[in-house]
Design a protein around this motif. Structure first.
Motif, PDB file in Angstrom:
ATOM      1  N   ILE A  68      11.023   8.733   1.474  1.00  0.00           N
ATOM      2  CA  ILE A  68      10.540   8.481   2.830  1.00  0.00           C
ATOM      3  C   ILE A  68      11.374   7.330   3.378  1.00  0.00           C
ATOM      4  CG2 ILE A  68       8.712   6.971   1.967  1.00  0.00           C
ATOM      5  CD1 ILE A  68       7.020   7.822   4.356  1.00  0.00           C
TER       6      ILE A  68
ATOM      7  N   LEU B  64      12.565   4.009   5.391  1.00  0.00           N
ATOM      8  CA  LEU B  64      11.913   2.713   5.585  1.00  0.00           C
ATOM      9  C   LEU B  64      11.171   2.693   6.910  1.00  0.00           C
ATOM     10  CD1 LEU B  64      11.333  -0.149   4.633  1.00  0.00           C
ATOM     11  CD2 LEU B  64      13.516  -0.850   5.630  1.00  0.00           C
TER      12      LEU B  64
ATOM     13  N   ASP C  42       9.794   5.184   8.526  1.00  0.00           N
ATOM     14  CA  ASP C  42       8.544   5.953   8.406  1.00  0.00           C
ATOM     15  C   ASP C  42       7.492   5.193   7.597  1.00  0.00           C
ATOM     16  OD1 ASP C  42       9.634   7.988   9.912  1.00  0.00           O
ATOM     17  OD2 ASP C  42      10.159   9.224   8.166  1.00  0.00           O
ATOM     18  N   ARG C  43       7.929   4.537   6.526  1.00  0.00           N
ATOM     19  CA  ARG C  43       6.973   3.780   5.702  1.00  0.00           C
ATOM     20  C   ARG C  43       6.397   2.606   6.475  1.00  0.00           C
ATOM     21  NH1 ARG C  43       2.816   3.267   3.153  1.00  0.00           N
ATOM     22  NH2 ARG C  43       2.733   1.695   1.519  1.00  0.00           N
TER      23      ARG C  43
ATOM     24  N   GLN D 138       3.844   3.868   8.810  1.00  0.00           N
ATOM     25  CA  GLN D 138       2.588   4.143   8.101  1.00  0.00           C
ATOM     26  C   GLN D 138       1.777   2.872   7.903  1.00  0.00           C
ATOM     27  OE1 GLN D 138       3.771   5.951   4.415  1.00  0.00           O
ATOM     28  NE2 GLN D 138       3.850   8.019   5.282  1.00  0.00           N
ATOM     29  N   LEU D 139       2.468   1.795   7.517  1.00  0.00           N
ATOM     30  CA  LEU D 139       1.762   0.535   7.300  1.00  0.00           C
ATOM     31  C   LEU D 139       1.174  -0.011   8.605  1.00  0.00           C
ATOM     32  CD1 LEU D 139       4.194  -1.245   4.830  1.00  0.00           C
ATOM     33  CD2 LEU D 139       1.908  -0.375   4.297  1.00  0.00           C
TER      34      LEU D 139
ATOM     35  N   SER E 222       2.424  -6.591   2.697  1.00  0.00           N
ATOM     36  CA  SER E 222       2.784  -5.181   2.506  1.00  0.00           C
ATOM     37  C   SER E 222       4.228  -4.924   2.912  1.00  0.00           C
ATOM     38  CB  SER E 222       1.865  -4.274   3.322  1.00  0.00           C
ATOM     39  OG  SER E 222       0.544  -4.365   2.873  1.00  0.00           O
TER      40      SER E 222
ATOM     41  N   GLU F  34       7.266  -3.789   0.360  1.00  0.00           N
ATOM     42  CA  GLU F  34       8.011  -2.556   0.612  1.00  0.00           C
ATOM     43  C   GLU F  34       9.513  -2.822   0.683  1.00  0.00           C
ATOM     44  OE1 GLU F  34       8.450   1.444   0.953  1.00  0.00           O
ATOM     45  OE2 GLU F  34       6.525   0.438   0.708  1.00  0.00           O
TER      46      GLU F  34
ATOM     47  N   ARG G 197      12.445  -1.573  -2.066  1.00  0.00           N
ATOM     48  CA  ARG G 197      13.609  -0.788  -1.665  1.00  0.00           C
ATOM     49  C   ARG G 197      14.908  -1.531  -1.947  1.00  0.00           C
ATOM     50  NH1 ARG G 197      12.679   3.637   1.860  1.00  0.00           N
ATOM     51  NH2 ARG G 197      10.454   4.057   1.984  1.00  0.00           N
TER      52      ARG G 197
END
Length: 64
Positions: free
Chosen positions: A11, A13, A15-16, A19-20, A35, A39, A43
């Motif tokens: 996924i 970065l 998109d992640r 999401q967060l 968070s 993340e 990565r």
């Protein structure tokens, strides 16, 4: 090669992070920053490791 190493569940970065930020439960500022930091650090570590693996593989190749 990094994408291959991470597998099919890759996924981006962006998109992640979306999401967060848009997750089901709102996070307070400290939780959100923690968070995000986790993340990005994860990565960055994967990318660094993949780079070293690529460099080692290249170094092991016989010179023509």
């Amino acid at each position: 090669m990094t994408q291959q190493a991470e597998g099919s569940s890759h996924i981006t970065l962006h998109d992640r992070l979306s999401q967060l930020l848009d997750g089901p439960a709102p996070l307070d500022k400290r939780a959100l920053l923690a968070s995000l930091y986790a993340e990005v650090t994860t990565r960055e570590t994967r990318a660094y490791t993949a780079g070293w693996n690529d460099a080692l593989a290249e170094a092991r190749r016989p010179n023509p």
